[in-house]
Design a protein around this motif. Structure first.
Motif, PDB file in Angstrom:
ATOM      1  N   PRO A  24       0.826  -1.203   0.000  1.00  0.00           N
ATOM      2  CA  PRO A  24       0.000   0.000   0.000  1.00  0.00           C
ATOM      3  C   PRO A  24       0.864   1.257   0.000  1.00  0.00           C
ATOM      4  O   PRO A  24       1.857   1.337   0.711  1.00  0.00           O
ATOM      5  CB  PRO A  24      -0.803  -0.112   1.296  1.00  0.00           C
ATOM      6  CG  PRO A  24      -0.011  -1.024   2.159  1.00  0.00           C
ATOM      7  CD  PRO A  24       0.734  -1.936   1.240  1.00  0.00           C
ATOM      8  N   LYS A  25       0.481   2.241  -0.810  1.00  0.00           N
ATOM      9  CA  LYS A  25       1.255   3.471  -0.916  1.00  0.00           C
ATOM     10  C   LYS A  25       0.884   4.462   0.160  1.00  0.00           C
ATOM     11  O   LYS A  25       1.648   5.357   0.471  1.00  0.00           O
ATOM     12  CB  LYS A  25       1.045   4.104  -2.297  1.00  0.00           C
ATOM     13  CG  LYS A  25       1.692   3.330  -3.413  1.00  0.00           C
ATOM     14  CD  LYS A  25       1.554   4.055  -4.702  1.00  0.00           C
ATOM     15  CE  LYS A  25       2.534   5.202  -4.705  1.00  0.00           C
ATOM     16  NZ  LYS A  25       2.606   5.933  -5.931  1.00  0.00           N
ATOM     17  N   GLY A  26      -0.290   4.346   0.732  1.00  0.00           N
ATOM     18  CA  GLY A  26      -0.714   5.319   1.730  1.00  0.00           C
ATOM     19  C   GLY A  26      -1.276   6.561   1.064  1.00  0.00           C
ATOM     20  O   GLY A  26      -1.351   6.670  -0.154  1.00  0.00           O
ATOM     21  N   LEU A  27      -1.666   7.510   1.887  1.00  0.00           N
ATOM     22  CA  LEU A  27      -2.237   8.746   1.387  1.00  0.00           C
ATOM     23  C   LEU A  27      -1.154   9.624   0.787  1.00  0.00           C
ATOM     24  O   LEU A  27      -0.096   9.800   1.379  1.00  0.00           O
ATOM     25  CB  LEU A  27      -2.929   9.494   2.535  1.00  0.00           C
ATOM     26  CG  LEU A  27      -3.517  10.851   2.187  1.00  0.00           C
ATOM     27  CD1 LEU A  27      -4.710  10.676   1.249  1.00  0.00           C
ATOM     28  CD2 LEU A  27      -3.937  11.578   3.437  1.00  0.00           C
ATOM     29  N   GLU A  28      -1.404  10.152  -0.385  1.00  0.00           N
ATOM     30  CA  GLU A  28      -0.495  11.097  -1.005  1.00  0.00           C
ATOM     31  C   GLU A  28      -1.098  12.488  -0.889  1.00  0.00           C
ATOM     32  O   GLU A  28      -2.312  12.666  -1.031  1.00  0.00           O
ATOM     33  CB  GLU A  28      -0.262  10.740  -2.467  1.00  0.00           C
ATOM     34  CG  GLU A  28       0.519   9.458  -2.642  1.00  0.00           C
ATOM     35  CD  GLU A  28       0.837   9.159  -4.092  1.00  0.00           C
ATOM     36  OE1 GLU A  28       0.535  10.000  -4.973  1.00  0.00           O
ATOM     37  OE2 GLU A  28       1.370   8.080  -4.348  1.00  0.00           O
ATOM     38  N   ALA A  29      -0.266  13.469  -0.624  1.00  0.00           N
ATOM     39  CA  ALA A  29      -0.738  14.842  -0.493  1.00  0.00           C
ATOM     40  C   ALA A  29      -1.205  15.359  -1.852  1.00  0.00           C
ATOM     41  O   ALA A  29      -0.585  15.076  -2.874  1.00  0.00           O
ATOM     42  CB  ALA A  29       0.377  15.725   0.058  1.00  0.00           C
ATOM     43  N   PRO A  30      -2.297  16.131  -1.867  1.00  0.00           N
ATOM     44  CA  PRO A  30      -2.764  16.715  -3.132  1.00  0.00           C
ATOM     45  C   PRO A  30      -1.692  17.619  -3.734  1.00  0.00           C
ATOM     46  O   PRO A  30      -0.921  18.256  -3.010  1.00  0.00           O
ATOM     47  CB  PRO A  30      -3.992  17.525  -2.720  1.00  0.00           C
ATOM     48  CG  PRO A  30      -4.407  16.982  -1.405  1.00  0.00           C
ATOM     49  CD  PRO A  30      -3.174  16.462  -0.757  1.00  0.00           C
ATOM     50  N   THR A  31      -1.657  17.692  -5.049  1.00  0.00           N
ATOM     51  CA  THR A  31      -0.600  18.448  -5.723  1.00  0.00           C
ATOM     52  C   THR A  31      -1.105  19.679  -6.463  1.00  0.00           C
ATOM     53  O   THR A  31      -0.340  20.296  -7.200  1.00  0.00           O
ATOM     54  CB  THR A  31       0.135  17.536  -6.730  1.00  0.00           C
ATOM     55  OG1 THR A  31      -0.816  17.021  -7.653  1.00  0.00           O
ATOM     56  CG2 THR A  31       0.843  16.402  -6.021  1.00  0.00           C
ATOM     57  N   GLU A  32      -2.355  20.050  -6.287  1.00  0.00           N
ATOM     58  CA  GLU A  32      -2.894  21.208  -6.994  1.00  0.00           C
ATOM     59  C   GLU A  32      -2.122  22.473  -6.591  1.00  0.00           C
ATOM     60  O   GLU A  32      -2.005  22.777  -5.401  1.00  0.00           O
ATOM     61  CB  GLU A  32      -4.373  21.381  -6.673  1.00  0.00           C
ATOM     62  CG  GLU A  32      -5.043  22.435  -7.534  1.00  0.00           C
ATOM     63  CD  GLU A  32      -6.543  22.481  -7.306  1.00  0.00           C
ATOM     64  OE1 GLU A  32      -7.143  23.479  -7.700  1.00  0.00           O
ATOM     65  OE2 GLU A  32      -7.101  21.532  -6.744  1.00  0.00           O
ATOM     66  N   PRO A  33      -1.583  23.222  -7.557  1.00  0.00           N
ATOM     67  CA  PRO A  33      -0.757  24.392  -7.245  1.00  0.00           C
ATOM     68  C   PRO A  33      -1.505  25.472  -6.467  1.00  0.00           C
ATOM     69  O   PRO A  33      -2.631  25.835  -6.812  1.00  0.00           O
ATOM     70  CB  PRO A  33      -0.345  24.929  -8.621  1.00  0.00           C
ATOM     71  CG  PRO A  33      -0.519  23.783  -9.555  1.00  0.00           C
ATOM     72  CD  PRO A  33      -1.648  22.980  -8.998  1.00  0.00           C
ATOM     73  N   GLY A  34      -0.882  25.953  -5.390  1.00  0.00           N
ATOM     74  CA  GLY A  34      -1.402  27.078  -4.628  1.00  0.00           C
ATOM     75  C   GLY A  34      -2.561  26.790  -3.699  1.00  0.00           C
ATOM     76  O   GLY A  34      -3.080  27.700  -3.057  1.00  0.00           O
ATOM     77  N   VAL A  35      -2.983  25.545  -3.577  1.00  0.00           N
ATOM     78  CA  VAL A  35      -4.131  25.216  -2.735  1.00  0.00           C
ATOM     79  C   VAL A  35      -3.642  24.605  -1.420  1.00  0.00           C
ATOM     80  O   VAL A  35      -2.828  23.683  -1.414  1.00  0.00           O
ATOM     81  CB  VAL A  35      -5.106  24.259  -3.443  1.00  0.00           C
ATOM     82  CG1 VAL A  35      -6.290  23.939  -2.557  1.00  0.00           C
ATOM     83  CG2 VAL A  35      -5.579  24.866  -4.756  1.00  0.00           C
ATOM     84  N   CYS A  36      -4.169  25.133  -0.330  1.00  0.00           N
ATOM     85  CA  CYS A  36      -3.827  24.675   1.013  1.00  0.00           C
ATOM     86  C   CYS A  36      -4.961  23.798   1.535  1.00  0.00           C
ATOM     87  O   CYS A  36      -6.127  24.179   1.448  1.00  0.00           O
ATOM     88  CB  CYS A  36      -3.629  25.887   1.917  1.00  0.00           C
ATOM     89  SG  CYS A  36      -3.211  25.484   3.613  1.00  0.00           S
TER      90      CYS A  36
END
Length: 142
Positions: A24-36
């Motif tokens: 399992p890779k686990g949760l990956e952080a979203p990569t959308e530019p400029g979004v917190c």
């Protein structure tokens, strides 16, 4: 090298690759530019974490950390008791706790110390915090 050795080495290599692909890779952080984002982990650890947008058009990860700190303080002022917070910004996770702010690529992996808490609870770059030792200013490292 004999043919038998080459074939067995290749088979072991393929077995290792297939096992790594199944992990399992686990949760990956979203990569959308400029979004917190604010990340809410499930209580039981079995269901998927919730990822909510906190702010858009954030130019740097430190600005996202500041938005998350504002949200954390607002929750505490309304009677909340969660002093730690997890966020995400452009593929990295942000961890806010009593020591300060840390960044990491995964939820469980290594974390990079980014911002320290001053004596009054504010966040600052670790090298910017100074105190006097024997009458001379000294930068405080984490």
């Amino acid at each position: 090298m004999s043919r038998k050795t080459v074939v067995s080495t290749a088979a072991i290599g393929l077995l290792g690759l297939s096992l790594a692909a199944c992990a399992p890779k686990g949760l990956e952080a979203p990569t959308e530019p400029g979004v917190c984002y604010h990340v809410v982990l499930s209580e039981d650890g079995k269901s998927a974490p919730l990822v909510n947008v906190v702010a858009r058009d954030q130019p740097q990860i430190e600005f996202c950390a500041a938005r998350l700190e504002e949200m954390r303080l607002r929750f505490l002022s309304m009677g909340g008791n969660n002093r730690d917070m997890i966020g995400a910004y452009q593929g990295q996770f942000i961890f806010i706790d009593r020591a300060g702010v840390k960044f990491g690529r995964t939820l469980e992996g290594q974390r990079f110390f980014a911002l320290a808490r001053t004596g009054d609870g504010r966040l600052a770059i670790p090298g910017a915090i100074q105190r006097e030792i024997d009458g001379r200013p000294v930068a405080v490292a984490p």
